[in-house]
Design a protein around this motif. Structure first.
Motif, PDB file in Angstrom:
ATOM      1  N   LYS A  78       0.833  -1.207   0.000  1.00  0.00           N
ATOM      2  CA  LYS A  78       0.000   0.000   0.000  1.00  0.00           C
ATOM      3  C   LYS A  78       0.864   1.251   0.000  1.00  0.00           C
ATOM      4  O   LYS A  78       0.577   2.236  -0.704  1.00  0.00           O
ATOM      5  N   ALA A  81       2.334   1.756  -3.466  1.00  0.00           N
ATOM      6  CA  ALA A  81       1.323   2.278  -4.377  1.00  0.00           C
ATOM      7  C   ALA A  81       1.113   3.771  -4.153  1.00  0.00           C
ATOM      8  O   ALA A  81       0.996   4.559  -5.105  1.00  0.00           O
ATOM      9  N   ALA A  82       1.097   4.199  -2.897  1.00  0.00           N
ATOM     10  CA  ALA A  82       0.921   5.611  -2.580  1.00  0.00           C
ATOM     11  C   ALA A  82       2.088   6.454  -3.089  1.00  0.00           C
ATOM     12  O   ALA A  82       1.921   7.645  -3.372  1.00  0.00           O
ATOM     13  N   HIS A 145      -5.652  -4.958  -5.482  1.00  0.00           N
ATOM     14  CA  HIS A 145      -6.760  -4.028  -5.244  1.00  0.00           C
ATOM     15  C   HIS A 145      -7.237  -4.116  -3.800  1.00  0.00           C
ATOM     16  O   HIS A 145      -7.527  -3.098  -3.158  1.00  0.00           O
ATOM     17  N   THR A 148      -4.522  -2.261  -1.652  1.00  0.00           N
ATOM     18  CA  THR A 148      -4.199  -0.851  -1.905  1.00  0.00           C
ATOM     19  C   THR A 148      -5.388   0.006  -2.300  1.00  0.00           C
ATOM     20  O   THR A 148      -5.294   1.241  -2.243  1.00  0.00           O
ATOM     21  N   GLY A 149      -6.471  -0.607  -2.747  1.00  0.00           N
ATOM     22  CA  GLY A 149      -7.591   0.149  -3.283  1.00  0.00           C
ATOM     23  C   GLY A 149      -7.375   0.618  -4.711  1.00  0.00           C
ATOM     24  O   GLY A 149      -8.233   1.297  -5.275  1.00  0.00           O
ATOM     25  N   GLN A 150      -6.241   0.273  -5.295  1.00  0.00           N
ATOM     26  CA  GLN A 150      -5.929   0.681  -6.660  1.00  0.00           C
ATOM     27  C   GLN A 150      -6.106  -0.493  -7.624  1.00  0.00           C
ATOM     28  O   GLN A 150      -5.950  -1.655  -7.248  1.00  0.00           O
ATOM     29  N   ALA A 151      -6.405  -0.168  -8.878  1.00  0.00           N
ATOM     30  CA  ALA A 151      -6.469  -1.177  -9.922  1.00  0.00           C
ATOM     31  C   ALA A 151      -5.066  -1.463 -10.438  1.00  0.00           C
ATOM     32  O   ALA A 151      -4.236  -0.557 -10.534  1.00  0.00           O
ATOM     33  N   MET A 152      -4.801  -2.702 -10.751  1.00  0.00           N
ATOM     34  CA  MET A 152      -3.510  -3.085 -11.331  1.00  0.00           C
ATOM     35  C   MET A 152      -3.573  -2.933 -12.849  1.00  0.00           C
ATOM     36  O   MET A 152      -4.497  -3.435 -13.487  1.00  0.00           O
ATOM     37  N   ARG A 251       4.664   2.948 -17.445  1.00  0.00           N
ATOM     38  CA  ARG A 251       3.605   3.805 -17.969  1.00  0.00           C
ATOM     39  C   ARG A 251       4.163   4.837 -18.945  1.00  0.00           C
ATOM     40  O   ARG A 251       3.411   5.430 -19.725  1.00  0.00           O
TER      41      ARG A 251
END
Length: 262
Positions: A78, A81-82, A145, A148-152, A251
């Motif tokens: 997490k 990711a942040a 997800h 972290t609450g994020q999409a991969m 990215r």
């Protein structure tokens, strides 16, 4: 030990103009999971050097007896990711492709012989359909997800870099883009340290890395006695910066940016 059997073939995939925003000599450091013993030190180096990388996630056995995507490591992921790093799938059970086989239910179709190195079926040769392989690619994304609450992003790296055209086509059909590494980007942390000491690996990388290279290392390799990270990681980052290179995630790579945005 994981071996880079297909490493030499990726040069053509990475050919062409490669440029990150504001930098004409980008390189792309990628880190696969492992026993996670050096993960906290790796995070410190990346933060200190202000470098963003791309992590490929599998649920591998750790030095503490757990697994790299378990609840113990959820806060670590997490936090990464942040910080703005990028992430992709490495298959949940670190599943190696072994061979293609004909699908008995479809003479024109293909199934895959695979061998997980983690999870309840570790070491057992299995035969999967394309749908089963796609489901395996999705498992780290679902866990990521949840942590972290994020999409991969729909990026993946096959363990050991082992693939076939049929496997890549099956993954592509369910939305996943494979990311190999450059020949010079194989940083050697999987190699035995008595034959490939850290000083040698560092110098080799500094001598041969070129703009656009995708580099590969891990968050801990069981077989290496003298850990590559963080001993080589920080001087490598500093040395490449001194040579005018900058670091970016996938990215910003023209071959992968579309998949990274999905």
């Amino acid at each position: 030990m994981r071996r880079a059997a297909s490493v030499v073939v990726v040069a053509a995939l990475l050919a062409g103009p490669v440029q990150a925003a504001g930098c004409d000599k980008p390189v792309y450091l990628t880190l696969d999971t492992g026993h996670m013993g050096v993960a906290p030190l790796v995070a410190e180096v990346l933060n200190r050097e202000q470098v963003k990388v791309t992590f490929f996630l599998a649920n591998e056995k750790t030095l503490t007896g757990g697994a790299s995507l378990d609840d113990q490591w959820a806060p670590w992921w997490k936090a990464r990711a942040a910080e703005g790093h990028l992430f992709g799938s490495h298959t949940f059970d670190h599943v190696y492709w072994v061979a293609d086989v004909k699908d008995p239910a479809d003479p024109k179709g293909t199934r895959f012989k695979l061998r997980p190195s983690a999870g309840p079926d570790a070491g057992r040769l299995q035969t999967w359909t394309a749908a089963q392989y796609c489901a395996e690619l999705q498992r780290p994304a679902d866990r990521f997800h949840a942590m972290t609450g994020q999409a991969m992003p729909r990026l993946f790296r096959a363990p050991g870099g082992k693939t076939s055209p049929a496997l890549l086509a099956a993954a592509k059909a369910c939305g996943w883009t494979h990311v190999p590494w450059s020949a010079a980007g194989f940083l050697g942390d999987e190699l035995p340290s008595d034959r490939y000491p850290n000083a040698q690996l560092l110098q080799r990388a500094l001598d041969h890395i070129r703009p656009g290279d995708v580099m590969l290392a891990h968050l801990g390799i069981w077989s290496r006695q003298d850990p590559w990270a963080p001993a080589v990681l920080e001087p490598l980052i500093q040395g490449l910066k001194q040579r005018g290179f900058c670091f970016a995630t996938l990215r910003d790579h023209p071959a992968y940016r579309d998949a990274a945005l999905r």
